[in-house]
Design a protein around this motif. Structure first.
Motif, PDB file in Angstrom:
ATOM      1  N   ALA A 185       2.159 -15.496  13.488  1.00  0.00           N
ATOM      2  CA  ALA A 185       1.860 -14.218  14.127  1.00  0.00           C
ATOM      3  C   ALA A 185       2.778 -13.925  15.307  1.00  0.00           C
ATOM      4  N   LYS A 186       3.701 -14.828  15.639  1.00  0.00           N
ATOM      5  CA  LYS A 186       4.575 -14.606  16.787  1.00  0.00           C
ATOM      6  C   LYS A 186       5.503 -13.426  16.572  1.00  0.00           C
ATOM      7  N   ALA A 187       5.971 -13.252  15.346  1.00  0.00           N
ATOM      8  CA  ALA A 187       6.897 -12.147  15.076  1.00  0.00           C
ATOM      9  C   ALA A 187       6.248 -10.791  15.322  1.00  0.00           C
ATOM     10  N   ARG A 188       4.944 -10.701  15.214  1.00  0.00           N
ATOM     11  CA  ARG A 188       4.233  -9.436  15.430  1.00  0.00           C
ATOM     12  C   ARG A 188       3.535  -9.398  16.791  1.00  0.00           C
ATOM     13  N   ASN A 189       3.792 -10.412  17.632  1.00  0.00           N
ATOM     14  CA  ASN A 189       3.135 -10.518  18.933  1.00  0.00           C
ATOM     15  C   ASN A 189       1.609 -10.460  18.789  1.00  0.00           C
ATOM     16  N   ALA A 190       1.126 -11.164  17.807  1.00  0.00           N
ATOM     17  CA  ALA A 190      -0.311 -11.131  17.507  1.00  0.00           C
ATOM     18  C   ALA A 190      -0.926 -12.529  17.575  1.00  0.00           C
ATOM     19  N   VAL A 191      -0.345 -13.394  18.388  1.00  0.00           N
ATOM     20  CA  VAL A 191      -0.900 -14.745  18.505  1.00  0.00           C
ATOM     21  C   VAL A 191      -2.308 -14.702  19.097  1.00  0.00           C
ATOM     22  N   THR A 192      -2.498 -13.842  20.099  1.00  0.00           N
ATOM     23  CA  THR A 192      -3.826 -13.724  20.710  1.00  0.00           C
ATOM     24  C   THR A 192      -4.861 -13.250  19.693  1.00  0.00           C
ATOM     25  N   ASP A 193      -4.471 -12.293  18.849  1.00  0.00           N
ATOM     26  CA  ASP A 193      -5.399 -11.824  17.812  1.00  0.00           C
ATOM     27  C   ASP A 193      -5.720 -12.932  16.821  1.00  0.00           C
TER      28      ASP A 193
END
Length: 272
Positions: free
Chosen positions: A158-166
């Motif tokens: 999910a790092k490529a979409r900046n969605a690690v927190t999600d």
């Protein structure tokens, strides 16, 4: 011996009460996490990330169906709005059930049979929630998935979409749901254990008026005894001589009512 299924005491009452402390913490955590995930905070994002990495079906398959005038495909339960609404609903229901159980236990009206029925229902709901959060995705035969990728894999995808927190939030929801399911299973075990036949509990006691299944206290047992079984020297009876006028001794009971009649007749018992 008579087995009663309704008015039975909890055989592990204190452990059941202590389990409500972590239950409250888990309910609050679920309310926060499921509330943040509604209506679609990260569900579609996780679906898209999975498709980009070849882990699951394409989230745009519904648009393709509309564009090509073909029947709408079946959206997997794990990516549907239904599972999100379902999770929010059971978290609110869990809070209501917790408060109802606590009040009922304090009032001694929450018996094991009620606990078994309610907890079985909650276990079924949370099993459905676990299945929905980590359920399969077989909508696209090219990318079949038995478990949601954010459960089985690292959040590095999910790092490529900046969605690690999600991704971490989705993992957290799943973990807390598992803990809540385990806690309900323990409570269900206690309820079933309390419903099992027990010689010490199932002794038939027709004179018991206790609401929680325990025998009445000693004072209440004394009140329920027949008058003939009581000692002749009871608080309501004063053993005095009825032959006091002649100096004789007798064991007949002398009550306040008799004294009142003697007073009216000017025949006090202690006056020579």
């Amino acid at each position: 011996m008579a087995y009663t299924i309704l008015r039975r005491p909890w055989r592990l009452r204190k452990p059941y009460l202590y389990l409500m402390i972590p239950e409250l913490g888990l309910v609050v955590a679920l309310l926060v996490l499921f509330g943040l995930s509604q209506p679609n905070t990260y569900r579609t994002t996780m679906w898209e990330i999975g498709f980009e990495n070849g882990f699951n079906s394409n989230p745009k398959m519904t648009l393709y169906a509309y564009a090509n005038h073909v029947p709408l495909p079946h959206i997997p339960f794990v990516w549907s709005q239904t599972i999100t609404n379902f999770n929010v609903a059971i978290s609110v229901l869990s809070l209501f059930i917790l408060l109802a159980k606590l009040i009922s236990l304090i009032m001694h009206i929450f018996f094991p049979v009620f606990g078994a029925i309610i907890t079985t229902s909650m276990v079924a709901l949370y099993v459905t929630s676990v299945y929905g959060q980590a359920g399969p995705d077989h909508a696209d035969a090219r990318y079949p998935s038995n478990v949601a990728w954010y459960i089985a894999k690292s959040c590095d995808y999910a790092k490529a979409r900046n969605a690690v927190t999600d991704c971490l939030m989705a993992k957290g929801c799943f973990a807390v749901t598992i803990l809540m399911l385990a806690l309900y299973l323990v409570q269900l075990g206690i309820a079933i254990f309390s419903l099992m036949p027990n010689k010490a509990i199932d002794i038939e006691d027709d004179g018991s008026d206790s609401d929680d299944g325990f025998p009445p206290p000693a004072s209440k047992q004394w009140e329920m005894k027949p008058r003939a079984m009581l000692s002749p020297r009871t608080p309501n009876t004063v053993m005095m001589s009825s032959n006091a006028y002649s100096g004789g001794i007798s064991d007949s009971p002398f009550t306040p009512r008799t004294q009142a009649f003697h007073t009216l007749d000017r025949k006090l018992p202690l006056r020579s």
